[in-house]
Design a protein around this motif. Sequence first.
Motif, PDB file in Angstrom:
ATOM      1  N   THR A  40       0.822  -1.206   0.000  1.00 20.58           N
ATOM      2  CA  THR A  40       0.000   0.000   0.000  1.00 20.58           C
ATOM      3  C   THR A  40       0.855   1.255   0.000  1.00 20.58           C
ATOM      4  OG1 THR A  40      -1.707  -1.189   1.227  1.00 20.58           O
ATOM      5  CG2 THR A  40      -1.825   1.211   1.242  1.00 20.58           C
ATOM      6  N   THR A  41       1.855   1.302   0.861  1.00 17.30           N
ATOM      7  CA  THR A  41       2.702   2.497   0.916  1.00 17.30           C
ATOM      8  C   THR A  41       3.580   2.634  -0.320  1.00 17.30           C
ATOM      9  OG1 THR A  41       4.345   1.299   2.250  1.00 17.30           O
ATOM     10  CG2 THR A  41       2.716   2.633   3.434  1.00 17.30           C
ATOM     11  N   TRP A  42       3.998   1.516  -0.899  1.00 14.35           N
ATOM     12  CA  TRP A  42       4.818   1.563  -2.113  1.00 14.35           C
ATOM     13  C   TRP A  42       4.000   2.113  -3.282  1.00 14.35           C
ATOM     14  CZ3 TRP A  42       9.525   1.988  -3.440  1.00 14.35           C
ATOM     15  CH2 TRP A  42       9.949   1.707  -4.733  1.00 14.35           C
ATOM     16  N   ILE A  43       2.774   1.629  -3.456  1.00 10.72           N
ATOM     17  CA  ILE A  43       1.909   2.123  -4.533  1.00 10.72           C
ATOM     18  C   ILE A  43       1.614   3.602  -4.333  1.00 10.72           C
ATOM     19  CG2 ILE A  43      -0.417   1.961  -5.499  1.00 10.72           C
ATOM     20  CD1 ILE A  43      -0.183  -1.102  -5.019  1.00 10.72           C
ATOM     21  N   TYR A  44       1.328   3.995  -3.103  1.00 14.23           N
ATOM     22  CA  TYR A  44       1.073   5.403  -2.809  1.00 14.23           C
ATOM     23  C   TYR A  44       2.278   6.261  -3.195  1.00 14.23           C
ATOM     24  CZ  TYR A  44       0.365   9.680  -0.162  1.00 14.23           C
ATOM     25  OH  TYR A  44       0.261  10.996   0.194  1.00 14.23           O
ATOM     26  N   THR A  45       3.470   5.811  -2.811  1.00 12.80           N
ATOM     27  CA  THR A  45       4.684   6.570  -3.103  1.00 12.80           C
ATOM     28  C   THR A  45       4.927   6.666  -4.609  1.00 12.80           C
ATOM     29  OG1 THR A  45       5.642   5.853  -1.008  1.00 12.80           O
ATOM     30  CG2 THR A  45       7.170   6.723  -2.646  1.00 12.80           C
ATOM     31  N   LEU A  46       4.770   5.560  -5.331  1.00 12.27           N
ATOM     32  CA  LEU A  46       4.963   5.588  -6.777  1.00 12.27           C
ATOM     33  C   LEU A  46       3.971   6.525  -7.455  1.00 12.27           C
ATOM     34  CD1 LEU A  46       5.725   1.877  -7.702  1.00 12.27           C
ATOM     35  CD2 LEU A  46       7.299   3.805  -7.627  1.00 12.27           C
ATOM     36  N   CYS A  47       2.712   6.487  -7.028  1.00 17.35           N
ATOM     37  CA  CYS A  47       1.704   7.379  -7.605  1.00 17.35           C
ATOM     38  C   CYS A  47       2.051   8.837  -7.329  1.00 17.35           C
ATOM     39  CB  CYS A  47       0.326   7.062  -7.044  1.00 17.35           C
ATOM     40  SG  CYS A  47      -0.359   5.508  -7.633  1.00 17.35           S
ATOM     41  N   LYS A  48       2.492   9.115  -6.139  1.00 19.56           N
ATOM     42  CA  LYS A  48       2.811  10.489  -5.766  1.00 19.56           C
ATOM     43  C   LYS A  48       4.029  11.009  -6.539  1.00 19.56           C
ATOM     44  CE  LYS A  48       2.110  14.021  -3.042  1.00 19.56           C
ATOM     45  NZ  LYS A  48       0.898  14.760  -2.912  1.00 19.56           N
ATOM     46  N   VAL A  49       5.010  10.147  -6.808  1.00 18.72           N
ATOM     47  CA  VAL A  49       6.226  10.575  -7.484  1.00 18.72           C
ATOM     48  C   VAL A  49       6.034  10.650  -8.994  1.00 18.72           C
ATOM     49  CG1 VAL A  49       8.617   9.925  -8.027  1.00 18.72           C
ATOM     50  CG2 VAL A  49       7.777   9.745  -5.695  1.00 18.72           C
ATOM     51  N   PHE A  50       5.469   9.615  -9.598  1.00 19.86           N
ATOM     52  CA  PHE A  50       5.466   9.515 -11.053  1.00 19.86           C
ATOM     53  C   PHE A  50       4.151   9.900 -11.720  1.00 19.86           C
ATOM     54  CE2 PHE A  50       8.891   6.600  -9.802  1.00 19.86           C
ATOM     55  CZ  PHE A  50       9.922   7.226 -10.478  1.00 19.86           C
ATOM     56  N   ALA A  51       3.064  10.020 -10.983  1.00 15.31           N
ATOM     57  CA  ALA A  51       1.790  10.397 -11.593  1.00 15.31           C
ATOM     58  C   ALA A  51       1.048  11.399 -10.713  1.00 15.31           C
ATOM     59  CB  ALA A  51       0.946   9.150 -11.823  1.00 15.31           C
ATOM     60  N   PRO A  52       1.672  12.528 -10.381  1.00 17.41           N
ATOM     61  CA  PRO A  52       1.029  13.453  -9.437  1.00 17.41           C
ATOM     62  C   PRO A  52      -0.261  14.055  -9.967  1.00 17.41           C
ATOM     63  CG  PRO A  52       2.962  14.471 -10.403  1.00 17.41           C
ATOM     64  CD  PRO A  52       2.948  13.032 -10.840  1.00 17.41           C
ATOM     65  N   ASP A  53      -0.328  14.326 -11.275  1.00 15.65           N
ATOM     66  CA  ASP A  53      -1.536  14.932 -11.829  1.00 15.65           C
ATOM     67  C   ASP A  53      -2.711  13.971 -11.761  1.00 15.65           C
ATOM     68  OD1 ASP A  53      -0.032  17.181 -12.390  1.00 15.65           O
ATOM     69  OD2 ASP A  53       0.486  16.455 -14.390  1.00 15.65           O
TER      70      ASP A  53
END
Length: 82
Positions: free
Chosen positions: A54-67
Amino acid sequence: MKIIDRGMKGVKRFDVMDFAFFKICVFTLGIITGVHFFRFFRKKQGMLWGIFGTTWIYTLCKVFAPDKYEKAVRKCSKKLKF
């Protein structure tokens, strides 16, 4: 090098909560690694993988797909009326 630059731009947008999720992610990965050496955490391995994922997916989304991520959060918060 483009992926590193994109990652750095994404990390610059982190706030305190984002760093908290990242630290939880790294912490649980360390525990998962330690599971192979200590049997105490063996029964808790599924829960730890869930927290890590859960935290890994959240971090990846926040870094690479912020929009995309921010639009989804706004849409969800409107439905939930936060």
